[in-house]
Design a protein around this motif. Structure first.
Motif, PDB file in Angstrom:
ATOM      1  N   TRP A  38      13.990 -10.481   4.344  1.00 14.25           N
ATOM      2  CA  TRP A  38      14.795  -9.701   3.849  1.00 14.25           C
ATOM      3  C   TRP A  38      14.136  -8.320   3.593  1.00 14.25           C
ATOM      4  CZ3 TRP A  38      13.981  -8.102  -1.578  1.00 14.25           C
ATOM      5  CH2 TRP A  38      12.854  -8.716  -2.153  1.00 14.25           C
ATOM      6  N   ILE A  39      14.900  -7.426   3.509  1.00 18.96           N
ATOM      7  CA  ILE A  39      14.296  -5.904   3.192  1.00 18.96           C
ATOM      8  C   ILE A  39      14.928  -5.288   2.149  1.00 18.96           C
ATOM      9  CG2 ILE A  39      14.918  -3.680   4.289  1.00 18.96           C
ATOM     10  CD1 ILE A  39      14.920  -5.033   7.142  1.00 18.96           C
ATOM     11  N   ARG A  40      14.122  -4.560   1.544  1.00 17.79           N
ATOM     12  CA  ARG A  40      14.242  -3.490   0.383  1.00 17.79           C
ATOM     13  C   ARG A  40      14.165  -2.103   0.831  1.00 17.79           C
ATOM     14  NH1 ARG A  40      11.005  -4.674  -4.087  1.00 17.79           N
ATOM     15  NH2 ARG A  40      12.191  -6.288  -4.618  1.00 17.79           N
ATOM     16  N   ILE A  41      14.964  -1.375   0.513  1.00 16.03           N
ATOM     17  CA  ILE A  41      14.832   0.017   0.974  1.00 16.03           C
ATOM     18  C   ILE A  41      14.160   0.718  -0.385  1.00 16.03           C
ATOM     19  CG2 ILE A  41      15.928   2.345   1.421  1.00 16.03           C
ATOM     20  CD1 ILE A  41      16.280   0.415   3.776  1.00 16.03           C
ATOM     21  N   ASN A  42      13.251   1.380  -0.302  1.00 12.96           N
ATOM     22  CA  ASN A  42      12.801   2.210  -1.533  1.00 12.96           C
ATOM     23  C   ASN A  42      13.378   3.578  -1.670  1.00 12.96           C
ATOM     24  OD1 ASN A  42      10.947   3.709  -3.201  1.00 12.96           O
ATOM     25  ND2 ASN A  42       9.170   2.596  -2.673  1.00 12.96           N
ATOM     26  N   LYS A  43      14.688   3.588  -2.465  1.00 11.83           N
ATOM     27  CA  LYS A  43      15.427   4.747  -2.443  1.00 11.83           C
ATOM     28  C   LYS A  43      14.819   6.022  -3.185  1.00 11.83           C
ATOM     29  CE  LYS A  43      20.096   5.630  -2.562  1.00 11.83           C
ATOM     30  NZ  LYS A  43      20.392   6.223  -1.637  1.00 11.83           N
ATOM     31  N   PRO A  44      13.978   6.037  -4.159  1.00 12.91           N
ATOM     32  CA  PRO A  44      13.281   7.023  -4.498  1.00 12.91           C
ATOM     33  C   PRO A  44      12.360   7.747  -3.558  1.00 12.91           C
ATOM     34  CG  PRO A  44      12.932   5.643  -6.134  1.00 12.91           C
ATOM     35  CD  PRO A  44      13.425   4.724  -4.733  1.00 12.91           C
ATOM     36  N   LYS A  45      11.851   6.862  -2.394  1.00 16.81           N
ATOM     37  CA  LYS A  45      10.991   7.489  -1.398  1.00 16.81           C
ATOM     38  C   LYS A  45      11.708   8.123  -0.204  1.00 16.81           C
ATOM     39  CE  LYS A  45       6.472   5.862  -3.054  1.00 16.81           C
ATOM     40  NZ  LYS A  45       5.509   5.119  -2.627  1.00 16.81           N
ATOM     41  N   MET A  46      12.959   7.702  -0.003  1.00 14.28           N
ATOM     42  CA  MET A  46      13.851   7.928   1.114  1.00 14.28           C
ATOM     43  C   MET A  46      14.357   9.382   1.357  1.00 14.28           C
ATOM     44  SD  MET A  46      14.505   5.521   3.461  1.00 14.28           S
ATOM     45  CE  MET A  46      15.943   6.038   4.081  1.00 14.28           C
ATOM     46  N   GLU A  47      14.110   9.903   2.403  1.00 12.26           N
ATOM     47  CA  GLU A  47      14.626  11.303   2.506  1.00 12.26           C
ATOM     48  C   GLU A  47      15.613  11.246   3.833  1.00 12.26           C
ATOM     49  OE1 GLU A  47      11.313  13.840   3.807  1.00 12.26           O
ATOM     50  OE2 GLU A  47      10.433  13.766   1.939  1.00 12.26           O
ATOM     51  N   ALA A 101      11.331   7.842   5.811  1.00 15.20           N
ATOM     52  CA  ALA A 101      11.865   6.683   5.663  1.00 15.20           C
ATOM     53  C   ALA A 101      10.783   5.723   5.022  1.00 15.20           C
ATOM     54  CB  ALA A 101      12.829   5.910   6.830  1.00 15.20           C
ATOM     55  N   TRP A 102      11.007   4.909   3.937  1.00 15.41           N
ATOM     56  CA  TRP A 102      10.272   3.863   3.455  1.00 15.41           C
ATOM     57  C   TRP A 102      10.935   2.616   3.022  1.00 15.41           C
ATOM     58  CZ3 TRP A 102       7.817   0.830   0.136  1.00 15.41           C
ATOM     59  CH2 TRP A 102       6.501   1.037   0.030  1.00 15.41           C
ATOM     60  N   PHE A 103      10.780   1.678   3.398  1.00 15.67           N
ATOM     61  CA  PHE A 103      11.058   0.200   3.327  1.00 15.67           C
ATOM     62  C   PHE A 103      10.292  -0.936   3.098  1.00 15.67           C
ATOM     63  CE2 PHE A 103      12.318   0.462   7.459  1.00 15.67           C
ATOM     64  CZ  PHE A 103      11.961  -0.707   8.103  1.00 15.67           C
ATOM     65  N   CYS A 104      10.434  -2.070   2.603  1.00 14.75           N
ATOM     66  CA  CYS A 104       9.316  -3.316   2.630  1.00 14.75           C
ATOM     67  C   CYS A 104      10.368  -4.238   3.239  1.00 14.75           C
ATOM     68  CB  CYS A 104       9.093  -3.657   1.213  1.00 14.75           C
ATOM     69  SG  CYS A 104       7.672  -2.574   0.624  1.00 14.75           S
ATOM     70  N   VAL A 105       9.511  -5.021   4.057  1.00 15.79           N
ATOM     71  CA  VAL A 105      10.002  -6.186   4.590  1.00 15.79           C
ATOM     72  C   VAL A 105       9.452  -7.485   3.810  1.00 15.79           C
ATOM     73  CG1 VAL A 105      10.149  -7.880   6.651  1.00 15.79           C
ATOM     74  CG2 VAL A 105      10.197  -5.225   6.657  1.00 15.79           C
ATOM     75  N   ASP A 131       1.418  -7.752   2.040  1.00 16.12           N
ATOM     76  CA  ASP A 131       1.288  -6.025   1.872  1.00 16.12           C
ATOM     77  C   ASP A 131       1.328  -5.794   0.391  1.00 16.12           C
ATOM     78  OD1 ASP A 131       1.747  -3.308   1.592  1.00 16.12           O
ATOM     79  OD2 ASP A 131       2.431  -3.357   3.803  1.00 16.12           O
ATOM     80  N   ASP A 132       0.325  -5.343  -0.126  1.00 15.10           N
ATOM     81  CA  ASP A 132       0.343  -5.291  -1.657  1.00 15.10           C
ATOM     82  C   ASP A 132       1.069  -4.022  -1.930  1.00 15.10           C
ATOM     83  OD1 ASP A 132      -1.543  -7.234  -2.167  1.00 15.10           O
ATOM     84  OD2 ASP A 132      -3.254  -5.935  -1.861  1.00 15.10           O
ATOM     85  N   ASP A 133       1.754  -3.122  -0.999  1.00 11.32           N
ATOM     86  CA  ASP A 133       2.799  -2.064  -1.389  1.00 11.32           C
ATOM     87  C   ASP A 133       4.131  -2.463  -1.595  1.00 11.32           C
ATOM     88  OD1 ASP A 133       0.962   0.092  -1.192  1.00 11.32           O
ATOM     89  OD2 ASP A 133       1.098   0.243   0.936  1.00 11.32           O
ATOM     90  N   CYS A 134       4.224  -3.848  -1.040  1.00 10.23           N
ATOM     91  CA  CYS A 134       5.652  -4.490  -1.594  1.00 10.23           C
ATOM     92  C   CYS A 134       5.608  -5.470  -2.442  1.00 10.23           C
ATOM     93  CB  CYS A 134       5.983  -4.970  -0.144  1.00 10.23           C
ATOM     94  SG  CYS A 134       6.252  -3.891   1.103  1.00 10.23           S
ATOM     95  N   LYS A 135       6.259  -5.537  -3.598  1.00 16.61           N
ATOM     96  CA  LYS A 135       6.340  -6.296  -4.775  1.00 16.61           C
ATOM     97  C   LYS A 135       7.852  -6.591  -4.782  1.00 16.61           C
ATOM     98  CE  LYS A 135       2.000  -5.356  -6.276  1.00 16.61           C
ATOM     99  NZ  LYS A 135       1.114  -6.052  -5.384  1.00 16.61           N
ATOM    100  N   PRO A 136       7.971  -7.951  -4.821  1.00 17.41           N
ATOM    101  CA  PRO A 136       9.258  -8.691  -4.884  1.00 17.41           C
ATOM    102  C   PRO A 136      10.332  -8.054  -6.302  1.00 17.41           C
ATOM    103  CG  PRO A 136       7.895 -10.200  -4.643  1.00 17.41           C
ATOM    104  CD  PRO A 136       7.289  -9.304  -4.820  1.00 17.41           C
TER     105      PRO A 136
END
Length: 136
Positions: A38-47, A101-105, A131-136
């Motif tokens: 699954w994917i989560r878009i990091n909305k605050p970092k999205m341009e 764009a910024w998101f996690c898988v 990836d430690d940058d991606c926390k559920p």
């Protein structure tokens, strides 16, 4: 009598159309089950205003999958055919192309890969990558 039948037929047609439209809309915006990839878009970092995705088990077999647009749910499952594959290939393209764009898988309960880019970026991932940058 004919007018009444036409009116009833029109009401039925409109009701069916409304039912189909609402089913389609709800599945496009369904909550992520998080039972596989699954994917989560990091909305605050999205341009970027949208991200187009290509998906496969390798670059060779990848295909266009979907375009996420600002305002849609930020968490979503991959298609059922790819939800539990051992290896995943994902390519993403930001729109506009010069915006970040910024998101996690994720795979189930852990972050596998983060994408942070403008233009396009691709990664090949395995279920046990992390990836430690991606926390559920």
């Amino acid at each position: 009598m004919k007018a009444k039948r036409k009116w009833v037929g029109s009401v039925v047609a409109v009701a069916l159309f409304g039912a189909f439209v609402s089913v389609g809309a709800s599945s496009a915006h369904a909550q992520a089950t998080k039972r596989g990839w699954w994917i989560r878009i990091n909305k605050p970092k999205m341009e970027a205003s949208s991200i187009s995705f290509q998906i496969g088990t390798s670059k060779k077999d990848s295909r266009n999958w979907r375009t996420w647009k600002s305002g849609q749910r930020v968490e979503f499952d991959l298609p059922a055919a790819f939800r539990d594959v051992a290896q995943l290939y994902l390519r993403a393209t930001s729109n506009p192309h010069d915006k970040n764009a910024w998101f996690c898988v994720f795979y189930k309960d852990h972050g596998v890969e983060h994408f942070e880019f403008d233009g396009d970026q691709d990664h090949r991932m395995k279920q046990d990558d992390s990836d430690d940058d991606c926390k559920p």
